[in-house]
Design a protein around this motif. Structure first.
Motif, short mmCIF file in Angstrom:
data_model
loop_
_atom_site.label_atom_id
_atom_site.label_comp_id
_atom_site.label_asym_id
_atom_site.label_seq_id
_atom_site.Cartn_x
_atom_site.Cartn_y
_atom_site.Cartn_z
N LEU A 10 1.24 -32.43 13.68
CA LEU A 10 2.65 -32.09 13.56
C LEU A 10 2.84 -30.67 14.10
CD1 LEU A 10 4.94 -33.77 12.31
CD2 LEU A 10 4.87 -32.18 10.40
N HIS A 11 3.87 -30.49 14.91
CA HIS A 11 4.12 -29.21 15.59
C HIS A 11 5.30 -28.51 14.92
CE1 HIS A 11 4.51 -27.11 19.79
NE2 HIS A 11 4.37 -26.25 18.80
N ILE A 12 5.04 -27.33 14.36
CA ILE A 12 6.05 -26.57 13.64
C ILE A 12 6.33 -25.27 14.38
CG2 ILE A 12 6.60 -25.37 11.49
CD1 ILE A 12 4.84 -27.40 10.03
N LEU A 13 7.61 -24.97 14.52
CA LEU A 13 8.04 -23.70 15.13
C LEU A 13 8.53 -22.77 14.03
CD1 LEU A 13 8.78 -21.84 17.50
CD2 LEU A 13 10.95 -23.07 17.66
N ASP A 17 12.18 -12.64 12.69
CA ASP A 17 12.03 -11.37 13.39
C ASP A 17 11.05 -10.43 12.70
OD1 ASP A 17 13.85 -11.09 11.27
OD2 ASP A 17 14.89 -9.42 12.23
N GLU A 18 10.51 -10.83 11.56
CA GLU A 18 9.51 -10.03 10.86
C GLU A 18 8.12 -10.54 11.22
OE1 GLU A 18 10.20 -9.75 6.63
OE2 GLU A 18 12.37 -9.81 6.95
N SER A 19 7.36 -9.71 11.94
CA SER A 19 6.04 -10.15 12.41
C SER A 19 5.10 -10.47 11.25
CB SER A 19 5.43 -9.12 13.35
OG SER A 19 5.31 -7.87 12.72
N ASN A 20 5.21 -9.75 10.12
CA ASN A 20 4.36 -10.06 8.97
C ASN A 20 4.63 -11.46 8.43
OD1 ASN A 20 3.16 -7.55 9.08
ND2 ASN A 20 4.47 -6.65 7.50
N MET A 21 5.90 -11.84 8.41
CA MET A 21 6.26 -13.18 7.93
C MET A 21 5.71 -14.24 8.89
SD MET A 21 7.62 -15.22 5.73
CE MET A 21 8.67 -14.27 4.64
N ILE A 22 5.87 -14.01 10.19
CA ILE A 22 5.35 -14.96 11.18
C ILE A 22 3.84 -15.13 11.00
CG2 ILE A 22 4.84 -15.28 13.63
CD1 ILE A 22 7.63 -14.25 14.25
N GLU A 23 3.13 -14.02 10.91
CA GLU A 23 1.66 -14.08 10.78
C GLU A 23 1.23 -14.80 9.51
OE1 GLU A 23 0.29 -10.04 11.15
OE2 GLU A 23 1.10 -9.87 13.18
N GLU A 26 2.08 -18.54 9.92
CA GLU A 26 1.17 -19.13 10.91
C GLU A 26 -0.20 -19.39 10.30
OE1 GLU A 26 0.02 -18.32 15.56
OE2 GLU A 26 0.47 -16.59 14.30
N PHE A 27 -0.71 -18.45 9.54
CA PHE A 27 -2.01 -18.60 8.88
C PHE A 27 -2.00 -19.78 7.91
CE2 PHE A 27 -4.93 -17.74 5.37
CZ PHE A 27 -6.12 -17.56 6.06
N GLN A 35 0.01 -27.78 14.06
CA GLN A 35 0.09 -27.01 15.30
C GLN A 35 1.28 -26.07 15.13
OE1 GLN A 35 0.66 -29.32 18.85
NE2 GLN A 35 1.08 -27.51 20.09
N VAL A 36 1.12 -24.80 15.49
CA VAL A 36 2.16 -23.82 15.22
C VAL A 36 2.54 -23.06 16.49
CG1 VAL A 36 2.76 -21.75 13.87
CG2 VAL A 36 1.29 -23.51 12.87
N SER A 37 3.85 -22.92 16.68
CA SER A 37 4.40 -22.03 17.70
C SER A 37 5.27 -21.02 16.98
CB SER A 37 5.23 -22.81 18.73
OG SER A 37 4.41 -23.67 19.47
N CYS A 38 5.48 -19.86 17.60
CA CYS A 38 6.24 -18.79 16.94
C CYS A 38 7.27 -18.19 17.89
CB CYS A 38 5.30 -17.69 16.47
SG CYS A 38 4.00 -18.26 15.36
#
Length: 132
Positions: A10-13, A17-23, A26-27, A35-38
């Motif tokens: 499954l591919h999740i986007l 705008d907060e890089s800490n939240m994205i990281e 993603e982890f 599968q992760v895209s950001c």
């Protein structure tokens, strides 16, 4: 013996705008075998979604913040709707869910999750969205 392909991840986007939240997200999601895209804003997210539709691994679920530069999460959802792109969406925000009621009326396709949330809450909500 059949020559069958293994099921596609499954591919999740993730759009925030907060890089800490994205990281962090993603982890968590990669550890859960997604599968992760950001993307760091709604414009990037819209481009990624459109490009992925032409690929072997289209985006299956969008996780988006609301307040972002260039294109907000709500404007991203509106733009996807204008293009007839139906995508299950989890809206993550510190803001009041009542203000987002218009975007979460379709409980089958859109869900609000208040920040902060736990890893378990996130994964439970993703499972609800993908099994709906």
């Amino acid at each position: 013996m059949r020559n069958s392909k293994p099921p596609r991840q499954l591919h999740i986007l993730i759009t925030d705008d907060e890089s800490n939240m994205i990281e962090s997200l993603e982890f968590i999601l990669e550890a859960a075998n997604f599968q992760v895209s950001c993307a760091q804003n709604g414009l990037q997210a819209f481009d990624i979604i459109c490009q992925s539709r032409k690929s072997a691994s289209p985006i299956d679920l969008l996780i988006t913040d609301i307040r972002m530069p260039l294109l907000s999460g709500t404007k991203l959802m509106e733009r996807l709707g204008d293009e007839n792109i139906e995508l299950p969406t989890i809206i993550i925000s510190e803001y009041d869910s009542q203000r987002l009621k218009k975007y979460t009326q379709d409980k089958q396709r859109h869900m609000f999750v208040a920040k902060p949330f736990t890893e378990r809450q996130l994964l439970q909500n993703i499972n609800r969205m993908i099994s709906a």
